[in-house]
Enzyme design. Structure first.
Site, PDB file in Angstrom:
ATOM      1  N   ILE A 227      27.934 -65.104  51.252  1.00  0.00           N
ATOM      2  CA  ILE A 227      28.357 -65.073  49.853  1.00  0.00           C
ATOM      3  C   ILE A 227      27.283 -65.689  48.963  1.00  0.00           C
ATOM      4  O   ILE A 227      26.741 -66.758  49.272  1.00  0.00           O
ATOM      5  CB  ILE A 227      29.696 -65.829  49.680  1.00  0.00           C
ATOM      6  N   HIS A 228      26.992 -65.012  47.871  1.00  0.00           N
ATOM      7  CA  HIS A 228      25.996 -65.506  46.921  1.00  0.00           C
ATOM      8  C   HIS A 228      26.478 -66.840  46.331  1.00  0.00           C
ATOM      9  O   HIS A 228      27.674 -67.003  46.065  1.00  0.00           O
ATOM     10  CB  HIS A 228      25.798 -64.475  45.813  1.00  0.00           C
TER      11      HIS A 228
END
Length: 345
Positions: A227-228
């Site tokens: 996940i960014h």
């Protein structure tokens, strides 16, 4: 006071600004004035529907307002991929075995699918970076309060795509390892195409055969399901609700796809609908909770100090004004998560 309400046509300039600031990867918030206007109009129409027999193409866009300014937005798609398949990669394990050589290998593969088509989707989340965590929680959970109030409009399962790993220049290791080889386009270009055009190009160009993960570069393998950093807050909020990373990832950047049973989400399981009493002086046991009115077109949600006494919810005049309610009206109240010390914990 922070308030979540349905989007209005007049909010278009603010939504445009957020679409620009959201950068790469938030395809549900396209940087296109025309598409954003269409989304807003679709949302206005969806909220105006008094009853929906089955989930269809309804799209509900909400905005977070502070002192009259729009500082965030988040949406619900009643049925992901209603008019076109909702594509993702399903993460699976193949077994390759040879009795002769006494070899038994389990190999990680990715299969393109549209298993998630038709499920309710949380999407379009964006929050001004200057806002506190409590604002993010209000913006995220207000959507679930609306689902609780209008349960028949939404399906049994719910999903949320998390933005995957890419750098400031828009380079995605997952995309570079797979998608670029079939599209001959940069990650930024394909994200823009995905946000503004028909999704049929995915089926036309992406491979239908399994992708063997061990054959991908190490960087691409490590990005699968990641996940960014910009999506850590919404991911934490949804995980606290009961969402889990399933066996699906985004088809472009490999980001995690979170899934859940709608009726097992914390906000839907731990809320009450109570008559309200507006009072400038609240009982000593008052605590911060998420509250919303029971309207559809004029839906509103906020976080305020409330106290339940004898089946009546006491709220202050500011909260009543934000919700558009008065004494005797009914409101929905969701309590702090069991794992939280407060509503914003």
């Amino acid at each position: 006071m922070l308030t979540v309400r349905p989007v209005r046509t007049a909010d278009l300039p603010a939504i445009e600004k957020m679409a620009v600031e959201s950068g790469i990867g938030v395809t549900s918030l396209p940087n296109s004035r025309e598409r954003l206007f269409e989304r807003i109009q679709q949302s206005v129409s969806s909220f105006e529907h008094e009853a929906v027999a089955d989930t269809s193409d309804e799209y509900y866009m909400f905005v977070l307002e502070q002192h009259g300014s729009v500082v965030g937005t988040a949406s619900i798609s009643a049925s992901a991929g209603f008019d076109e398949p909702f594509y993702s990669y399903r993460s699976e394990t193949f077994v390759h075995a040879s009795r002769t050589l006494k070899v038994n290998n389990r190999v990680h593969v990715l299969n393109m699918c549209h298993d998630l088509t038709g499920q309710t989707q949380l999407c379009g989340f964006f929050l001004d970076s200057a806002m506190p965590a409590v604002a993010g929680e209000l913006l995220s959970r207000a959507r679930l309060m609306y689902i609780a109030a209008e349960r028949e409009r939404f399906g049994r399962r719910i999903i949320a795509e998390m933005q995957g790993i890419h750098d400031e220049a828009g380079q995605s290791p997952f995309w570079d390892a797979i998608g670029r080889r079939f599209f001959n386009m940069d990650f930024v270009q394909v994200e823009q195409a995905f946000a503004t055009h028909s999704k049929t190009f995915i089926a036309e160009l992406m491979p239908n055969y399994p992708i063997y993960v061990p054959l991908l570069p190490d960087e691409a393998q490590h990005s699968i399901g990641q996940i960014h950093p910009a999506f850590e807050l919404p991911c934490q909020l949804l995980t606290r609700e009961g969402f889990e990373a399933d066996n699906y990832i985004d088809i472009f950047d490999g980001g995690a796809v979170l899934t859940a049973d709608v009726d097992r989400l914390e906000t839907l399981m731990r809320n009450d609908v109570l008559p309200v009493e507006v009072s400038a002086s609240l009982p000593l046991q008052a605590k911060e909770c998420l509250i919303s009115n029971e309207h559809s077109i004029d839906f509103a949600a906020t976080i305020a100090r409330v106290a339940e006494v004898g089946g009546v919810l006491f709220i202050n005049p500011d909260a009543a004004k934000a919700l558009g309610v008065q004494s005797g009206d009914r409101v929905r109240v969701a309590y702090p998560h069991e794992s939280s010390q407060g509503v914003a914990a």
